[in-house]
Design a protein around this motif. Structure first.
Motif, short mmCIF file in Angstrom:
data_model
loop_
_atom_site.label_atom_id
_atom_site.label_comp_id
_atom_site.label_asym_id
_atom_site.label_seq_id
_atom_site.Cartn_x
_atom_site.Cartn_y
_atom_site.Cartn_z
N LEU A 139 46.13 37.90 33.65
CA LEU A 139 45.71 39.12 34.33
C LEU A 139 44.70 39.89 33.49
CD1 LEU A 139 49.08 40.35 35.88
CD2 LEU A 139 47.10 39.45 37.10
N ALA A 140 44.91 39.89 32.16
CA ALA A 140 43.96 40.58 31.27
C ALA A 140 42.59 39.91 31.33
CB ALA A 140 44.51 40.57 29.84
N ILE A 141 42.59 38.59 31.33
CA ILE A 141 41.32 37.85 31.43
C ILE A 141 40.66 38.13 32.76
CG2 ILE A 141 40.29 35.54 31.53
CD1 ILE A 141 42.52 34.60 29.64
N ARG A 142 41.45 38.10 33.82
CA ARG A 142 40.91 38.31 35.16
C ARG A 142 40.31 39.71 35.31
NH1 ARG A 142 44.84 37.99 40.26
NH2 ARG A 142 45.23 40.15 39.65
N LYS A 143 40.98 40.69 34.74
CA LYS A 143 40.51 42.06 34.87
C LYS A 143 39.25 42.30 34.06
CE LYS A 143 42.03 46.86 34.42
NZ LYS A 143 43.15 47.76 34.06
N SER A 144 39.19 41.76 32.85
CA SER A 144 38.06 42.02 31.96
C SER A 144 36.81 41.25 32.36
CB SER A 144 38.44 41.66 30.52
OG SER A 144 38.71 40.27 30.42
N ASP A 145 37.00 40.11 33.05
CA ASP A 145 35.86 39.26 33.35
C ASP A 145 35.71 39.05 34.85
OD1 ASP A 145 34.73 36.02 32.16
OD2 ASP A 145 33.65 37.87 32.50
N ARG A 146 36.06 40.09 35.63
CA ARG A 146 36.05 39.95 37.08
C ARG A 146 34.66 39.63 37.62
NH1 ARG A 146 39.86 41.18 40.76
NH2 ARG A 146 41.13 42.16 39.17
N ALA A 147 33.63 40.16 36.99
CA ALA A 147 32.27 39.93 37.49
C ALA A 147 31.89 38.46 37.41
CB ALA A 147 31.27 40.77 36.70
N VAL A 148 32.42 37.77 36.39
CA VAL A 148 32.12 36.35 36.24
C VAL A 148 32.85 35.54 37.31
CG1 VAL A 148 32.37 34.36 34.71
CG2 VAL A 148 31.71 36.58 33.78
N LEU A 149 34.04 36.03 37.69
CA LEU A 149 34.84 35.30 38.66
C LEU A 149 34.34 35.48 40.08
CD1 LEU A 149 38.41 36.10 37.29
CD2 LEU A 149 36.86 34.25 36.66
N ASN A 150 33.57 36.50 40.32
CA ASN A 150 33.04 36.76 41.66
C ASN A 150 31.65 36.17 41.81
OD1 ASN A 150 35.34 38.23 41.99
ND2 ASN A 150 34.37 40.21 41.72
N ASP A 151 31.37 35.68 42.98
CA ASP A 151 30.08 35.07 43.23
C ASP A 151 29.49 35.68 44.49
OD1 ASP A 151 27.89 33.49 43.27
OD2 ASP A 151 28.92 31.68 43.96
N SER A 152 28.91 36.86 44.36
CA SER A 152 28.31 37.54 45.52
C SER A 152 26.98 36.87 45.86
CB SER A 152 28.09 39.02 45.19
OG SER A 152 27.53 39.68 46.30
N ARG A 153 26.79 36.63 47.17
CA ARG A 153 25.60 35.93 47.60
C ARG A 153 24.87 36.70 48.69
NH1 ARG A 153 27.05 29.48 47.52
NH2 ARG A 153 28.29 29.53 45.61
N LYS A 154 23.55 36.76 48.56
CA LYS A 154 22.72 37.39 49.59
C LYS A 154 22.50 36.38 50.72
CE LYS A 154 20.07 40.43 46.51
NZ LYS A 154 18.71 40.78 46.04
N VAL A 155 22.79 36.81 51.95
CA VAL A 155 22.65 35.91 53.08
C VAL A 155 21.93 36.61 54.23
CG1 VAL A 155 24.76 34.67 52.46
CG2 VAL A 155 24.87 36.54 54.11
N ILE A 156 21.32 35.82 55.10
CA ILE A 156 20.75 36.33 56.34
C ILE A 156 21.26 35.47 57.48
CG2 ILE A 156 18.65 37.24 55.27
CD1 ILE A 156 17.25 34.71 56.57
N ILE A 157 21.20 36.00 58.69
CA ILE A 157 21.59 35.26 59.89
C ILE A 157 20.37 35.12 60.79
CG2 ILE A 157 23.05 35.20 61.93
CD1 ILE A 157 25.11 36.86 60.39
N VAL A 158 20.07 33.90 61.17
CA VAL A 158 18.98 33.66 62.11
C VAL A 158 19.60 33.44 63.49
CG1 VAL A 158 17.01 32.22 62.71
CG2 VAL A 158 17.60 32.60 60.30
N GLY A 159 19.33 34.35 64.41
CA GLY A 159 19.92 34.27 65.74
C GLY A 159 20.97 35.34 65.92
N ALA A 160 20.68 36.31 66.80
CA ALA A 160 21.59 37.44 66.99
C ALA A 160 22.35 37.32 68.30
CB ALA A 160 20.81 38.76 66.95
N GLY A 161 22.65 36.08 68.70
CA GLY A 161 23.47 35.87 69.88
C GLY A 161 24.93 36.10 69.58
N ARG A 162 25.77 35.57 70.43
CA ARG A 162 27.21 35.77 70.26
C ARG A 162 27.71 35.19 68.94
NH1 ARG A 162 31.88 33.72 74.50
NH2 ARG A 162 33.68 34.30 73.22
N ALA A 163 27.26 33.98 68.62
CA ALA A 163 27.70 33.33 67.38
C ALA A 163 27.27 34.12 66.15
CB ALA A 163 27.14 31.92 67.31
N GLY A 164 26.01 34.57 66.15
CA GLY A 164 25.51 35.34 65.01
C GLY A 164 26.24 36.66 64.84
N ASN A 165 26.52 37.36 65.92
CA ASN A 165 27.22 38.64 65.84
C ASN A 165 28.67 38.48 65.43
OD1 ASN A 165 25.49 41.05 66.62
ND2 ASN A 165 24.96 39.61 68.26
#
Length: 467
Positions: free
Chosen positions: A131-157
């Motif tokens: 838990l100490a490792i997880r708390k101190s290094d949380r940014a390394v454990l997370n992998d935030s990704r920038k995404v876009i959606i092509v198509g704003a139909g029902r599936a995209g929404n």
């Protein structure tokens, strides 16, 4: 939250937990007998090691200890660790002290005490470190990704809604690209037409493109896919079929042709089916030889003394692929003309006194182990219904017949979750069917063991729906 190392950390947790368990067992052995040579050569010690390790695996599976190891907060983490440890200790005491016996492998109560206490202490310290490792290094454990959606139909929404409702998945949605701006209802999320998609992606360092365009736009889809590959951008397609299949699906390939199964079925694998059948044969033989053999004459005499009629109740029920078979039970009711039409109800006047006890403890189901041995049933699976109920509910519930892809079982996922007894409404039957279908899609050998254990536990403590 997209965890790049979620599987890795799950494996680390499991490996270290087993390391701590086995070190605790060795340490306890050395405390009581400091001869290392004796420990290494003690063949009677090895079965105990196996029992401890298997019971920890079962306990962790029952409590879900290793699921989402990076998503739990500290309180939830320690709560599930404590629950797993208590269950582990309980099962060890039952298995070693009652089933196996302390004399069988010369395992003393002192050894049990030392090994269990050492394991609990070391396990707690290890989880604090993690838990100490997880708390101190949380940014390394997370992998935030920038995404876009092509198509704003029902599936995209719908995909947009999923990203919004699951922020911890780590998908940072920048917006939509669509040739019709009016289809993007949320202000500020429209980024432009599909022609400007790749330019935006490259300028804003987008990690992934989710394409939710209909198949009729296949030329645009192919162009975007090629451009994404050229620029090392991950490209993912949201297929149209999801609009009429509201659940996870299973994808396989026949050559380059993608085939989508609407549900995974682990027991379609011959190896899994063979393993389940071997277990059914061995387990049913064990029950018949060591329990049914001596319990049968006692119950037979009591059943006969209380009411006239046969000892066994034989009823035609729906089996695998909807093939009917004769299902055996100890008779728990007085002989009546409605047994093949009317379900048993609470305080049913047809149920005898001994029958009430048999149904409460599920002992009336014991003869079904002969059905298991013959191959009509499995130890675990959907409960078999009367033919009349199958005909009735197959017309009312769309997925009712799906449960018949499996052999019926003496116990099942629905039963251990309280979905047993009388079904007064279609909604009650629907819940049972959903549980049965979940079992079909998520079968594993460990799940079967878990259900058997929970069935035994429910029989001991009593189930209010058993009547």
């Amino acid at each position: 939250m997209v965890h790049r190392y979620a599987t890795f950390f799950k494996a680390i947790n499991l490996t270290v937990d087993y390391f701590v368990l086995n070190v605790s067992m060795v340490a306890a052995y050395l405390i009581l007998d400091d001869s290392v040579i004796v420990w290494i050569n003690n063949k009677q010690y090895l079965p105990v090691v196996l029992v401890f390790n298997l019971i920890w695996l079962l306990s962790a599976n029952i409590t879900g200890l290793y699921e989402h190891v990076l998503n739990k907060d500290s309180v939830k983490t320690f709560r599930v660790v404590f629950q797993t440890y208590l269950l582990f200790v309980s099962l060890i005491c039952i298995t070693i002290l009652i089933v196996i016996g302390t004399k069988a492998y010369f395992i003393t109560r002192e050894y049990l005490f030392y090994s269990i206490v050492l394991f609990g202490t070391m396990l707690g310290l290890w989880k604090l470190i993690f838990l100490a490792i997880r708390k101190s290094d949380r940014a390394v454990l997370n992998d935030s990704r920038k995404v876009i959606i092509v198509g704003a139909g029902r599936a995209g929404n719908e995909l947009r809604t999923y990203f919004k409702n699951n922020p911890f998945r780590g998908y940072d949605l920048l917006g939509f690209f669509d040739d019709e701006a009016t289809r993007v209802t949320e202000k500020g999320l429209y980024l432009g037409s599909t022609d400007y998609c790749m330019e935006y992606v490259l300028n804003n360092k987008v990690d992934e493109i989710y394409c939710a365009l209909p198949y009729s736009e296949h030329h645009t889809i192919e162009r975007l896919m090629i451009d994404a590959d050229k620029n090392l951008i991950r490209f993912k397609i949201v297929p149209e079929y999801h609009e009429y299949i509201k659940k996870p699906t299973y994808l396989q390939s026949f050559g380059n042709i993608p085939i989508i199964s609407i549900r995974p079925e682990p027991l379609e694998n011959m190896l899994n089916r063979g393993m389940k059948r071997i277990f059914d044969i061995l387990f049913s033989l064990f029950i018949i030889i060591f329990i049914f053999s001596w319990l049968f004459p006692i119950l037979a005499i009591i059943i006969k003394m209380e009411s006239s009629g046969p000892i066994f109740f034989v009823q035609l029920r729906s089996g695998r692929d909807n093939h009917p078979f004769n299902c055996y039970k100890f008779r728990s009711m007085r002989v009546n003309a409605d047994s093949d039409k009317v379900q048993a109800t609470r305080k049913d006047s047809r149920i005898t006194k001994v029958g009430a006890f048999l149904r409460k403890t599920s002992l009336d189901e014991l003869p079904q182990f002969f059905n298991v041995l013959m191959g009509n049933m499995s130890t675990v699976g959907p409960r078999p219904h009367m033919i009349s109920h199958t005909e009735q509910y197959s017309q009312l519930i769309d997925r009712f017949m799906v449960r018949h892809f499996l052999k019926p079982g003496i116990t099942g996922w629905a039963q251990v979750n309280g979905l047993r007894g009388e079904t007064k409404t279609t909604e009650a039957m629907l819940e049972r069917v959903e549980a049965d279908v979940w079992y079909l899609e998520n079968w594993s050998f460990i799940l079967d063991i878990k259900i058997i254990f929970l069935t035994f536990w429910n029989s001991v403590k009593g189930d209010e729906n058993a009547f």
